[in-house]
Design a protein around this motif. Sequence first.
Motif, PDB file in Angstrom:
ATOM      1  N   UNK A 253      48.457 -38.875  56.958  1.00 19.99           N
ATOM      2  CA  UNK A 253      47.157 -38.670  57.605  1.00 19.99           C
ATOM      3  C   UNK A 253      47.070 -37.265  58.182  1.00 19.99           C
ATOM      4  N   UNK A 254      48.191 -36.838  58.821  1.00 21.09           N
ATOM      5  CA  UNK A 254      48.219 -35.524  59.440  1.00 21.09           C
ATOM      6  C   UNK A 254      48.051 -34.428  58.389  1.00 21.09           C
ATOM      7  N   UNK A 255      48.829 -34.551  57.309  1.00 15.38           N
ATOM      8  CA  UNK A 255      48.779 -33.520  56.272  1.00 15.38           C
ATOM      9  C   UNK A 255      47.386 -33.435  55.672  1.00 15.38           C
TER      10      UNK A 255
ATOM     11  N   UNK B 237      44.612 -34.525  56.899  1.00 11.12           N
ATOM     12  CA  UNK B 237      43.655 -34.075  57.905  1.00 11.12           C
ATOM     13  C   UNK B 237      43.686 -32.573  58.069  1.00 11.12           C
ATOM     14  N   UNK B 238      44.904 -32.018  58.126  1.00 13.70           N
ATOM     15  CA  UNK B 238      45.035 -30.564  58.270  1.00 13.70           C
ATOM     16  C   UNK B 238      44.387 -29.860  57.084  1.00 13.70           C
ATOM     17  N   UNK B 239      44.621 -30.398  55.882  1.00 12.48           N
ATOM     18  CA  UNK B 239      44.021 -29.800  54.686  1.00 12.48           C
ATOM     19  C   UNK B 239      42.513 -29.797  54.768  1.00 12.48           C
ATOM     20  N   UNK B 240      41.949 -30.937  55.174  1.00 14.06           N
ATOM     21  CA  UNK B 240      40.495 -31.013  55.287  1.00 14.06           C
ATOM     22  C   UNK B 240      39.991 -30.016  56.316  1.00 14.06           C
ATOM     23  N   UNK B 241      40.760 -29.882  57.422  1.00 14.22           N
ATOM     24  CA  UNK B 241      40.390 -28.913  58.443  1.00 14.22           C
ATOM     25  C   UNK B 241      40.344 -27.507  57.872  1.00 14.22           C
ATOM     26  N   UNK B 242      41.346 -27.175  57.063  1.00 12.34           N
ATOM     27  CA  UNK B 242      41.391 -25.844  56.452  1.00 12.34           C
ATOM     28  C   UNK B 242      40.166 -25.617  55.579  1.00 12.34           C
ATOM     29  N   UNK B 243      39.790 -26.636  54.796  1.00 13.42           N
ATOM     30  CA  UNK B 243      38.598 -26.498  53.966  1.00 13.42           C
ATOM     31  C   UNK B 243      37.393 -26.204  54.844  1.00 13.42           C
TER      32      UNK B 243
ATOM     33  N   UNK C   3      45.973 -31.083  50.688  1.00 15.93           N
ATOM     34  CA  UNK C   3      45.186 -32.221  50.219  1.00 15.93           C
ATOM     35  C   UNK C   3      45.826 -32.848  48.979  1.00 15.93           C
ATOM     36  N   UNK C   4      46.708 -32.071  48.334  1.00 23.57           N
ATOM     37  CA  UNK C   4      47.379 -32.654  47.170  1.00 23.57           C
ATOM     38  C   UNK C   4      48.205 -33.877  47.554  1.00 23.57           C
ATOM     39  N   UNK C   5      48.395 -34.082  48.819  1.00 23.52           N
ATOM     40  CA  UNK C   5      49.087 -35.284  49.252  1.00 23.52           C
ATOM     41  C   UNK C   5      48.203 -36.514  49.034  1.00 23.52           C
ATOM     42  N   UNK C   6      46.899 -36.270  48.947  1.00 18.50           N
ATOM     43  CA  UNK C   6      45.953 -37.379  48.817  1.00 18.50           C
ATOM     44  C   UNK C   6      46.267 -38.301  47.635  1.00 18.50           C
ATOM     45  N   UNK C   7      46.489 -37.736  46.430  1.00 19.72           N
ATOM     46  CA  UNK C   7      46.808 -38.622  45.313  1.00 19.72           C
ATOM     47  C   UNK C   7      48.029 -39.476  45.582  1.00 19.72           C
ATOM     48  N   UNK C   8      49.033 -38.868  46.238  1.00 14.39           N
ATOM     49  CA  UNK C   8      50.237 -39.638  46.532  1.00 14.39           C
ATOM     50  C   UNK C   8      49.905 -40.779  47.485  1.00 14.39           C
ATOM     51  N   UNK C   9      49.034 -40.478  48.467  1.00 12.65           N
ATOM     52  CA  UNK C   9      48.626 -41.531  49.392  1.00 12.65           C
ATOM     53  C   UNK C   9      47.889 -42.631  48.645  1.00 12.65           C
ATOM     54  N   UNK C  10      47.049 -42.184  47.694  1.00 12.95           N
ATOM     55  CA  UNK C  10      46.300 -43.171  46.925  1.00 12.95           C
ATOM     56  C   UNK C  10      47.214 -44.011  46.044  1.00 12.95           C
TER      57      UNK C  10
END
Lengths: 305, 423
Positions: free
Chosen positions: B112-114, B116-122, B161-168
Amino acid sequence: MADTIRISTAAATTIQPIKQSKPFPTTKALTYLILIAGGLLCLLPFIWMLSWSLMNNFEVIAGRFIPATPIWQNYATAWDTAQFSRFMWNSVRITAITITGLLLFCIPAAYAFARMRFWGRNVIFALFLATLMIPDIVTLIPNLLTVVWISRLSESIFGPGGAWLNNWQSLTIPFMASAFTIFLLRQFFAQIPNDLWDAARIDGATHLTFLRYIAIPLSRAPIMTIVTFAFIGSWNSLVWPLLVVNTDEWRPVAFGLTKFVQTDAGDEFHLQMAASVIMIIPLLIVYFLTQKQFTAGIYSGGVKG
Amino acid sequence: MPLILDVPARLRGQSITQGAFVNEFYASFSFPQSIAAGNLMLALIITAVIMTVMWSRLIRHEQATHWLITAWTAGMLLMGGAWALMLTILEASTSIAASLAAGVEMPIWTQVLIIGAGTGLVGIALWLWQRTLHNHAAGSRTFILRVLAVILLVVGAVTLIRELPAAFADADQSVLRSFNVTFMFTLFSVPLQISLGLALAVLLFQNLKGKSLFRVVFFLPYVTPFVATSVVFSLLFSHNPSSPINQLLRALSIEPQNWLRESRGIFTLILGDGIPDFLAGPGLALLVIILFNVWIYAGYSAVIFLAGLGGIENDLYEAARIDGANGWHQFRFITLPLLSPTTFFLLLVSTIGTFQTFTQIFLLRKPGGYQAVDTLNIYIFNEIQRDSPNFGYGSALAFVLFGVILVLTVLQNRVAGRKVFYG
């Protein structure tokens, strides 16, 4: 001044013949053509429903469009095999109880929000409005659990007859208070001029008499809208009854038809169609009778259940 | 570049803390390959930016060719966008497959943190980009610096955000599929029902005979109970070869289809099995339900649009006609802008409603088509309706759906809401 006017009218009269002899109105014809096509697309499923309901099953399966000989008997058969006497009666009972309760609770609530001053009124009203933003699916499960819990409690107090599940309580009581209804009525009650209230009070009226003899008669139109929508919502309701009822004793007609289509008459398509036609008829009658209120309800943001 | 992007993947192997992550992130810059790749990228970006700036100077002199260049750029951008989208989806699916195969999980909060941080950067990148666009005249050096900063931020964001697929990949696959179906359903239903409603309303809003009759007819599908009309649709689109729609297909010499019992995507059916999954489109069964939904709500939209049209003053059309506007111009420059509040209202209401659709789908789901038509709402219902109901999971999913609807509504408000013209 007079001269110019005369000239302009003369010019207008000379132009008119040219205007009248314009060619065949292609755009208008095209408009009609598209509208009629759209109308046919809207109506076609109904036409098909009607014609299928008059066929025998083989004709339906063969995909015919017009029955060889209309079989009016289908309606009677469908009515009997789908147990519509029971389901219709259930729906009528449920609808009547729901609407009575709705009016009984929502009218005084709306009146209080509109015309009485009490501590925390605006906060409570804002909370009511906030519930409108929450999608039904979010409240579905908590509502279900609440009803199950109350049902158990009431069963332990009043014995087996007091259970809410499989009974009228679970089908009607959750719909007796509606934030949307209260909101709609409040807007109307708030519009009633204060002079009326002052005059009534001088004549010795209480809030209750004012509500009974002035506010309600003045708001007959929105109340009709509410009743219409409550009727439609109750007549069409499927999800909630699926969850809280599992006996025929209280199944409403939408649920009854679904059960009939999916299990009892799985292969008898002509009977399915006849049953569907029967179910639609009361709603169409209500629609044609209350078209004005219906459209008003749509415009004020009412949703169909 | 790929090395930087692999941070989360390598992280998963280690004991995971935020500190380790930051270390890894910095370390990945010192790999020789990534330095070389970085330099190359930098050079490319700088030349591109310089070219763009010079170009914009050039354009100012040659107004005549402006539209040509604009069109060319737009085309390139579109192609690039499509290519990037396809690459992203392919990349996401491969990385989902990879994470599935790897089977190592990060703790949920780290993910979630990772992310979230990515989305913040965007978000920061977007903000900076908008400011850059506003201060276009600030001189080319600051402009380039800002563009570089934006690019760096985006790279960082993509990494995270590339962590997203892994989360999915850890997620419940059937929930993901139902999400996909829900989106697809909304994406195809809402534009169709609104545009058809608009067309009907505009045609109907003239001095025609039988206007009220048409209105009643268009409204009928909305009024009649779905329970009844869905039965007709299930028969019209029956898998039986002699069902009306299949007969129609045969008349057009197309093979009969299974319709509601067919979960394969429509583009797969049209183009053959070769195309990738994400291009398959809505399942054939879903297509039937979309048509059913459009049939119901087009008339409803038309009635709402009619109310909106009634609010537009006739003087405007008269003035436009005197100025020589034809029918299309009147529609484009008077009707459409003045109708935009109604359109916006319909867009919001239909999106929210379509996301929550239950009855239509519940009634038309047939064995064989489940995969294609089970939206999240149906999934939640099944979760609480079965013999051992899972109320907690169902409630959680309901809240996720609520969150998605909320985000979509806010997005629509911010993006489309700006274009609404209130008198």
